[in-house]
Design a protein around this motif. Structure first.
Motif, PDB file in Angstrom:
ATOM      1  N   UNK A 229       0.797  -1.230   0.000  1.00 20.47           N
ATOM      2  CA  UNK A 229       0.000   0.000   0.000  1.00 20.47           C
ATOM      3  C   UNK A 229       0.827   1.275   0.000  1.00 20.47           C
ATOM      4  N   UNK A 230       2.112   1.143  -0.314  1.00 18.48           N
ATOM      5  CA  UNK A 230       2.988   2.307  -0.350  1.00 18.48           C
ATOM      6  C   UNK A 230       3.917   2.378   0.828  1.00 18.48           C
ATOM      7  N   UNK A 231       3.505   1.768   1.951  1.00 19.36           N
ATOM      8  CA  UNK A 231       4.347   1.777   3.155  1.00 19.36           C
ATOM      9  C   UNK A 231       4.462   0.407   3.812  1.00 19.36           C
ATOM     10  N   UNK A 232       3.504  -0.484   3.553  1.00 14.81           N
ATOM     11  CA  UNK A 232       3.508  -1.799   4.203  1.00 14.81           C
ATOM     12  C   UNK A 232       2.721  -2.782   3.351  1.00 14.81           C
ATOM     13  N   UNK A 233       2.850  -4.072   3.685  1.00 12.71           N
ATOM     14  CA  UNK A 233       2.085  -5.086   2.974  1.00 12.71           C
ATOM     15  C   UNK A 233       0.635  -5.058   3.420  1.00 12.71           C
ATOM     16  N   UNK A 234      -0.255  -5.571   2.563  1.00 12.92           N
ATOM     17  CA  UNK A 234      -1.684  -5.643   2.868  1.00 12.92           C
ATOM     18  C   UNK A 234      -2.048  -7.081   3.213  1.00 12.92           C
ATOM     19  N   UNK A 235      -3.322  -7.311   3.432  1.00 15.19           N
ATOM     20  CA  UNK A 235      -3.792  -8.656   3.786  1.00 15.19           C
ATOM     21  C   UNK A 235      -3.851  -9.585   2.582  1.00 15.19           C
ATOM     22  N   UNK A 236      -3.651  -9.064   1.387  1.00 11.52           N
ATOM     23  CA  UNK A 236      -3.661  -9.894   0.183  1.00 11.52           C
ATOM     24  C   UNK A 236      -2.335 -10.628   0.069  1.00 11.52           C
ATOM     25  N   UNK A 237      -2.270 -11.866   0.558  1.00 12.71           N
ATOM     26  CA  UNK A 237      -1.015 -12.619   0.594  1.00 12.71           C
ATOM     27  C   UNK A 237      -1.234 -14.056   0.157  1.00 12.71           C
ATOM     28  N   UNK A 238      -0.210 -14.618  -0.459  1.00  7.44           N
ATOM     29  CA  UNK A 238      -0.212 -16.024  -0.831  1.00  7.44           C
ATOM     30  C   UNK A 238       1.211 -16.543  -0.653  1.00  7.44           C
ATOM     31  N   UNK A 239       1.364 -17.702  -0.005  1.00  5.29           N
ATOM     32  CA  UNK A 239       2.689 -18.262   0.279  1.00  5.29           C
ATOM     33  C   UNK A 239       2.827 -19.628  -0.379  1.00  5.29           C
ATOM     34  N   UNK A 240       3.993 -19.896  -0.932  1.00  6.58           N
ATOM     35  CA  UNK A 240       4.256 -21.136  -1.658  1.00  6.58           C
ATOM     36  C   UNK A 240       5.768 -21.337  -1.691  1.00  6.58           C
ATOM     37  N   UNK A 241       6.242 -22.354  -2.388  1.00  4.25           N
ATOM     38  CA  UNK A 241       7.671 -22.615  -2.496  1.00  4.25           C
ATOM     39  C   UNK A 241       8.174 -22.275  -3.893  1.00  4.25           C
ATOM     40  N   UNK A 242       9.375 -21.684  -3.968  1.00  5.21           N
ATOM     41  CA  UNK A 242      10.015 -21.464  -5.251  1.00  5.21           C
ATOM     42  C   UNK A 242      10.484 -22.806  -5.805  1.00  5.21           C
ATOM     43  N   UNK A 243      10.795 -22.850  -7.099  1.00  6.42           N
ATOM     44  CA  UNK A 243      11.231 -24.119  -7.674  1.00  6.42           C
ATOM     45  C   UNK A 243      12.734 -24.329  -7.445  1.00  6.42           C
ATOM     46  N   UNK A 244      13.277 -25.366  -8.047  1.00  2.80           N
ATOM     47  CA  UNK A 244      14.676 -25.725  -7.831  1.00  2.80           C
ATOM     48  C   UNK A 244      15.646 -24.697  -8.382  1.00  2.80           C
ATOM     49  N   UNK A 245      15.136 -23.772  -9.214  1.00  6.76           N
ATOM     50  CA  UNK A 245      15.980 -22.719  -9.777  1.00  6.76           C
ATOM     51  C   UNK A 245      15.729 -21.353  -9.123  1.00  6.76           C
ATOM     52  N   UNK A 246      14.890 -21.314  -8.098  1.00  6.03           N
ATOM     53  CA  UNK A 246      14.594 -20.054  -7.435  1.00  6.03           C
ATOM     54  C   UNK A 246      13.568 -19.206  -8.158  1.00  6.03           C
TER      55      UNK A 246
END
Length: 439
Positions: A229-246
């Protein structure tokens, strides 16, 4: 003043406000002072505003949170437009918190490129005929090479959400703009953060998804993509793993109207040293309604191709023995209903028998017609009348519709009839049968 007039003025105001700036937003307290610079700016309001481009002078500064970083350090930049190029031209005030700025800071010297910067959707009300206050945008880059890096203000854009969604891009007339700040990077042996992300599309209605692509992250690491939002993250979040190449590809749903960008990071919370972004993102509509929902479905059933006629007898006009000539009349109106809802058109043809009577017969080839066809309003297809021609026993086309992606509708078909009776045809009543076929 009428509502229509107010909406028109509001659109014009929104466009001029875009070219000029938004409500005051103070630069972060830790940002180091920078040199204010003036540069010529060309701003193009949306076409709907009905006003010409605005050419003026913008005064701006580019500040940083660390003027002496080491290679590998993340540097936060704050691009502040101190004095926009225009002011509110009319008496109607603009409300608060309708404007979202985005822009670019230009790097040169030891490191070149641009830095995407975004500002929050926050502005003070702008009085009628009043000056537009300053606005600020922030972003970050990673120092990758030792030496002096100069920072100059670049192009910027203001998105407004007032009456309608509007954008006005403002470009540097003679790039690059003057240098506003300098960063002196030292080779401290730090590791360069090569994490990077893109978002496509860069805008959408609240609740829609965008595709975020990342590279340079730690292989097989937990990565969070979040709204900014210009200063901080919002509640719109999704977490997962990167692949073997990052690398990764994510499809976050962005619902917070305050979102002005998207970031990605490793760890439990936003950390520029282990993240990338923000990249600009604009929410263009309101969120979907909250609470329980029910999915509603219906069906449209396909029908048939059919026809009906207004009557089954036509009395043609009489002619005199010894003179003969045209015995004329009109076909009873035929109504064609094509309710199939498919891609096929239809064709209505007709053929006639010989006209027989007490004195013999009149050849079927002497009957001709001039067709006409009318299409009911709202029908997907358009009816085409056949040619004025001889009918005869071989037949002719009365009307038709072409094939298409979606066909159908209701149509009224008519024709003027004319039987060419020989001059010395024996007196009496003669009749023939006209058969219509719909395919």
């Amino acid at each position: 003043m009428s509502n229509r007039r107010r909406r028109r003025l509001a659109a014009v105001l929104g466009a001029v406000a875009l070219a000029a700036g938004t409500g005051a937003l103070a630069a972060p307290a830790h940002a180091l002072a920078a040199t204010p610079v003036d540069f010529a700016t060309h701003c193009v309001p949306p076409a709907i505003a009905g006003i010409p481009p605005i050419d003026g002078t913008t005064n701006a500064t580019v500040a940083v949170d660390n003027a002496s970083p080491k290679v590998g350090d993340k540097v936060t930049v704050t691009y502040t437009v101190n004095k926009p190029a225009a002011s509110n031209p009319v008496d109607i005030a603009l409300p608060a918190d309708i404007m979202t700025p985005t822009g670019k800071v230009v790097l040169a010297g030891a490191q070149s490129g641009t830095v995407d910067v975004t500002g929050p959707k926050k502005n003070d009300p702008v009085p009628g005929k009043g000056a537009f206050p300053a606005f600020s945008m922030s972003g970050s880059f990673t120092a990758t090479k030792a030496g002096a890096i100069t920072l100059s203000p670049g192009d910027y854009n203001i998105h407004t959400s007032y009456i309608m969604e509007l954008d006005t891009p403002c470009t540097v007339t003679n790039p690059p703009a003057p240098v506003s700040g300098t960063v002196d990077v030292t080779d401290g042996g730090g590791q360069v953060n090569e994490r990077a992300i893109t978002a496509d599309p860069a805008s959408g209605n609240a609740g829609e998804r965008t595709t975020v692509t990342g590279s340079g992250f730690t292989p097989n690491a937990d990565v969070t993509v979040a709204g900014w939002n210009g200063t901080a993250t919002t509640a719109d979040k999704i977490t997962f793993k990167s692949d073997a190449h990052g690398a990764f590809t994510a499809r976050p749903k962005i619902t917070d109207p305050a979102t002005t960008g998207i970031v990605a990071y490793e760890g439990a919370s936003w950390n520029p040293a282990a993240g990338a972004g923000p990249v600009a993102y604009t929410v263009t509509g309101t969120p979907p309604p909250a609470g329980p929902s029910q999915k509603l479905t219906t069906a449209v059933n396909a029908g048939t191709l059919s026809m009906s006629q207004a009557g089954d007898g036509v009395a043609l006009g009489a002619v005199d023995f010894g003179k003969g000539g045209a015995s004329t009349g009109a076909l009873n109106t035929v109504t064609v209903q094509d309710f199939r809802g498919g891609p096929a058109g239809w064709s209505l043809t007709g053929k006639v028998t010989d006209f027989t009577g007490p004195g013999g017969s009149i050849d079927a080839g002497r009957l001709s017609w001039t067709p006409a066809c009318a299409t009911k309003a709202g029908s997907p297809s358009v009816c085409v009348a056949g040619s004025a021609t001889t009918v005869g026993g071989a037949g002719a086309t009365l009307a038709s519709t072409p094939n298409g992606a979606l066909t159908g509708g209701e149509f009224g078909v008519d024709a003027k009839l004319s039987l060419d009776v020989p001059a010395f045809t024996p007196p009496g009543a003669y009749s023939g049968v006209l058969t219509l076929t719909l395919t």
